[in-house]
Design a protein around this motif. Structure first.
Motif, PDB file in Angstrom:
ATOM      1  N   SER A 187       0.829  -1.215   0.000  1.00 57.31           N
ATOM      2  CA  SER A 187       0.000   0.000   0.000  1.00 57.31           C
ATOM      3  C   SER A 187       0.863   1.265   0.000  1.00 57.31           C
ATOM      4  CB  SER A 187      -0.951   0.008   1.213  1.00 57.31           C
ATOM      5  OG  SER A 187      -1.828  -1.087   1.165  1.00 57.31           O
ATOM      6  N   VAL A 188       1.948   1.214  -0.766  1.00 58.05           N
ATOM      7  CA  VAL A 188       2.874   2.346  -0.902  1.00 58.05           C
ATOM      8  C   VAL A 188       2.817   2.849  -2.340  1.00 58.05           C
ATOM      9  CG1 VAL A 188       5.310   3.028  -0.926  1.00 58.05           C
ATOM     10  CG2 VAL A 188       4.431   1.587   0.924  1.00 58.05           C
ATOM     11  N   ASP A 189       2.660   4.147  -2.504  1.00 55.74           N
ATOM     12  CA  ASP A 189       2.648   4.752  -3.830  1.00 55.74           C
ATOM     13  C   ASP A 189       3.943   5.517  -4.054  1.00 55.74           C
ATOM     14  OD1 ASP A 189       0.022   3.966  -4.728  1.00 55.74           O
ATOM     15  OD2 ASP A 189      -0.802   5.388  -3.284  1.00 55.74           O
ATOM     16  N   ILE A 190       4.628   5.237  -5.166  1.00 52.92           N
ATOM     17  CA  ILE A 190       5.827   5.984  -5.519  1.00 52.92           C
ATOM     18  C   ILE A 190       5.652   6.586  -6.909  1.00 52.92           C
ATOM     19  CG2 ILE A 190       7.356   4.564  -4.100  1.00 52.92           C
ATOM     20  CD1 ILE A 190       8.321   3.200  -6.687  1.00 52.92           C
ATOM     21  N   SER A 191       6.286   7.710  -7.131  1.00 47.33           N
ATOM     22  CA  SER A 191       6.217   8.388  -8.422  1.00 47.33           C
ATOM     23  C   SER A 191       7.345   7.894  -9.325  1.00 47.33           C
ATOM     24  CB  SER A 191       6.339   9.905  -8.234  1.00 47.33           C
ATOM     25  OG  SER A 191       6.488  10.551  -9.494  1.00 47.33           O
ATOM     26  N   LYS A 192       7.030   7.670 -10.608  1.00 49.42           N
ATOM     27  CA  LYS A 192       8.040   7.279 -11.595  1.00 49.42           C
ATOM     28  C   LYS A 192       8.326   8.425 -12.560  1.00 49.42           C
ATOM     29  CE  LYS A 192       9.371   3.585 -11.476  1.00 49.42           C
ATOM     30  NZ  LYS A 192      10.438   2.982 -10.630  1.00 49.42           N
ATOM     31  N   GLN A 193       7.978   9.647 -12.177  1.00 46.84           N
ATOM     32  CA  GLN A 193       8.071  10.795 -13.076  1.00 46.84           C
ATOM     33  C   GLN A 193       9.496  11.074 -13.539  1.00 46.84           C
ATOM     34  OE1 GLN A 193       6.221  14.322 -11.523  1.00 46.84           O
ATOM     35  NE2 GLN A 193       6.631  15.534 -13.339  1.00 46.84           N
ATOM     36  N   GLN A 194      10.491  10.848 -12.653  1.00 49.77           N
ATOM     37  CA  GLN A 194      11.877  11.180 -12.985  1.00 49.77           C
ATOM     38  C   GLN A 194      12.632  10.027 -13.648  1.00 49.77           C
ATOM     39  OE1 GLN A 194      13.402  14.201 -12.611  1.00 49.77           O
ATOM     40  NE2 GLN A 194      11.395  14.989 -12.034  1.00 49.77           N
ATOM     41  N   GLY A 216      22.927  11.744 -16.223  1.00 52.39           N
ATOM     42  CA  GLY A 216      24.322  12.098 -16.405  1.00 52.39           C
ATOM     43  C   GLY A 216      24.632  13.548 -16.113  1.00 52.39           C
ATOM     44  N   ALA A 217      23.644  14.309 -15.692  1.00 51.51           N
ATOM     45  CA  ALA A 217      23.867  15.724 -15.377  1.00 51.51           C
ATOM     46  C   ALA A 217      24.879  15.860 -14.240  1.00 51.51           C
ATOM     47  CB  ALA A 217      22.550  16.394 -14.985  1.00 51.51           C
ATOM     48  N   PRO A 218      25.755  16.882 -14.305  1.00 50.12           N
ATOM     49  CA  PRO A 218      26.759  17.061 -13.248  1.00 50.12           C
ATOM     50  C   PRO A 218      26.145  17.259 -11.865  1.00 50.12           C
ATOM     51  CG  PRO A 218      27.298  18.400 -15.165  1.00 50.12           C
ATOM     52  CD  PRO A 218      25.926  17.858 -15.397  1.00 50.12           C
ATOM     53  N   LYS A 219      24.982  17.911 -11.818  1.00 47.12           N
ATOM     54  CA  LYS A 219      24.309  18.141 -10.537  1.00 47.12           C
ATOM     55  C   LYS A 219      22.888  17.603 -10.625  1.00 47.12           C
ATOM     56  CE  LYS A 219      23.186  21.728  -7.124  1.00 47.12           C
ATOM     57  NZ  LYS A 219      23.759  20.939  -6.016  1.00 47.12           N
ATOM     58  N   LEU A 220      22.570  16.647  -9.775  1.00 53.64           N
ATOM     59  CA  LEU A 220      21.236  16.060  -9.761  1.00 53.64           C
ATOM     60  C   LEU A 220      20.270  16.942  -8.985  1.00 53.64           C
ATOM     61  CD1 LEU A 220      22.137  12.311  -9.087  1.00 53.64           C
ATOM     62  CD2 LEU A 220      21.735  13.430 -11.293  1.00 53.64           C
ATOM     63  N   THR A 221      19.029  16.974  -9.427  1.00 48.84           N
ATOM     64  CA  THR A 221      18.010  17.762  -8.738  1.00 48.84           C
ATOM     65  C   THR A 221      17.493  17.002  -7.524  1.00 48.84           C
ATOM     66  OG1 THR A 221      16.167  16.819  -9.990  1.00 48.84           O
ATOM     67  CG2 THR A 221      17.314  18.744 -10.954  1.00 48.84           C
ATOM     68  N   LYS A 222      16.820  17.713  -6.634  1.00 46.89           N
ATOM     69  CA  LYS A 222      16.216  17.060  -5.467  1.00 46.89           C
ATOM     70  C   LYS A 222      15.172  16.039  -5.915  1.00 46.89           C
ATOM     71  CE  LYS A 222      13.896  17.906  -1.050  1.00 46.89           C
ATOM     72  NZ  LYS A 222      12.892  16.818  -1.273  1.00 46.89           N
ATOM     73  N   ALA A 223      14.435  16.372  -6.980  1.00 38.94           N
ATOM     74  CA  ALA A 223      13.419  15.447  -7.485  1.00 38.94           C
ATOM     75  C   ALA A 223      14.066  14.156  -7.972  1.00 38.94           C
ATOM     76  CB  ALA A 223      12.624  16.106  -8.599  1.00 38.94           C
ATOM     77  N   GLN A 224      15.204  14.261  -8.644  1.00 42.10           N
ATOM     78  CA  GLN A 224      15.910  13.065  -9.096  1.00 42.10           C
ATOM     79  C   GLN A 224      16.402  12.234  -7.914  1.00 42.10           C
ATOM     80  OE1 GLN A 224      18.738  15.148 -11.753  1.00 42.10           O
ATOM     81  NE2 GLN A 224      18.154  13.673 -13.336  1.00 42.10           N
ATOM     82  N   ILE A 225      16.976  12.898  -6.930  1.00 41.48           N
ATOM     83  CA  ILE A 225      17.499  12.197  -5.757  1.00 41.48           C
ATOM     84  C   ILE A 225      16.376  11.497  -5.004  1.00 41.48           C
ATOM     85  CG2 ILE A 225      18.559  12.547  -3.487  1.00 41.48           C
ATOM     86  CD1 ILE A 225      20.278  14.748  -4.815  1.00 41.48           C
TER      87      ILE A 225
END
Length: 204
Positions: free
Chosen positions: A125-132, A138-147
């Protein structure tokens, strides 16, 4: 819950225990072409540890020791891909392993939906987002959403394994599942070495 990002390798002093969930993010779905960008791990305590892999990097000693440690069970969802990606990047074959997708395919024969999001929703009963999922890893700096997305892929695998094991035991398929997990590292090596779509057990 804490998501900690490291560059190049895990720290020397980090101990994640005897059962560790692992997932990878890459530039695409072909290990020889698409480089490994991120390896995320969790001990099942609600925290995630993420290792950003730089372009051209071929070594991560602490991570590789963990992958090859026979005393540490590594949990995956579709481990076939992740094991191959890390073998291609670092030359280390991950073992021993457990794969929740294999477990699902063996026991949830009432459905053809074996993706992680569906499994977590049905069994925990856990929902996770697959949006990212298809973002630029490969971006030098990952976003918070990616992390946050990357972390979500490992945070629930321990509990998911427990739920799947209940079903495997109930239906008498645990031994079969274990044999599949034992073969999985070699299945990943076969993928890299030129047999990704060949059934080597077929008569034809």
């Amino acid at each position: 819950m804490t998501n900690t990002l490291y560059l190049n390798d895990l720290p020397d002093t980090l101990d994640l225990g005897p059962v560790i969930a692992i997932d990878c993010e890459t530039m695409g779905l072909h290990p020889h072409r698409d480089r490994l960008c991120l390896v995320q791990l969790s001990s099942g305590d609600g925290n995630a540890h993420l290792v950003q892999i730089m372009k051209g990097q071929t070594e991560a000693p602490n991570l590789c020791r963990l992958l090859a440690d026979p005393q540490v069970l590594k949990l995956f969802h579709f481990g076939r891909f992740d094991i191959a990606a890390m073998l291609n990047a670092f030359g280390v074959l991950t073992a021993p392993v457990y794969c929740t997708k294999i477990a699902s395919r063996l026991i949830r024969t009432y459905t053809d939906r074996h993706g992680l999001a569906k499994l977590l929703q049905e069994l925990l009963s856990v929902d996770i987002s697959k949006q990212q999922q298809s973002s630029d890893w490969g971006a030098p700096k990952l976003t918070k959403a990616q992390i946050d997305y990357a972390a979500s892929d490992v945070l629930h695998l321990h509990k998911l394994r427990d739920a799947l094991n209940v079903m495997l035991l109930r239906e008498g398929r645990m031994e079969m599942a274990q044999a599949c997990y034992d073969f999985l590292p070699m299945r990943a090596k076969l993928d890299l070495d030129g047999w990704p779509d060949t059934d080597i057990f077929a008569h034809a």
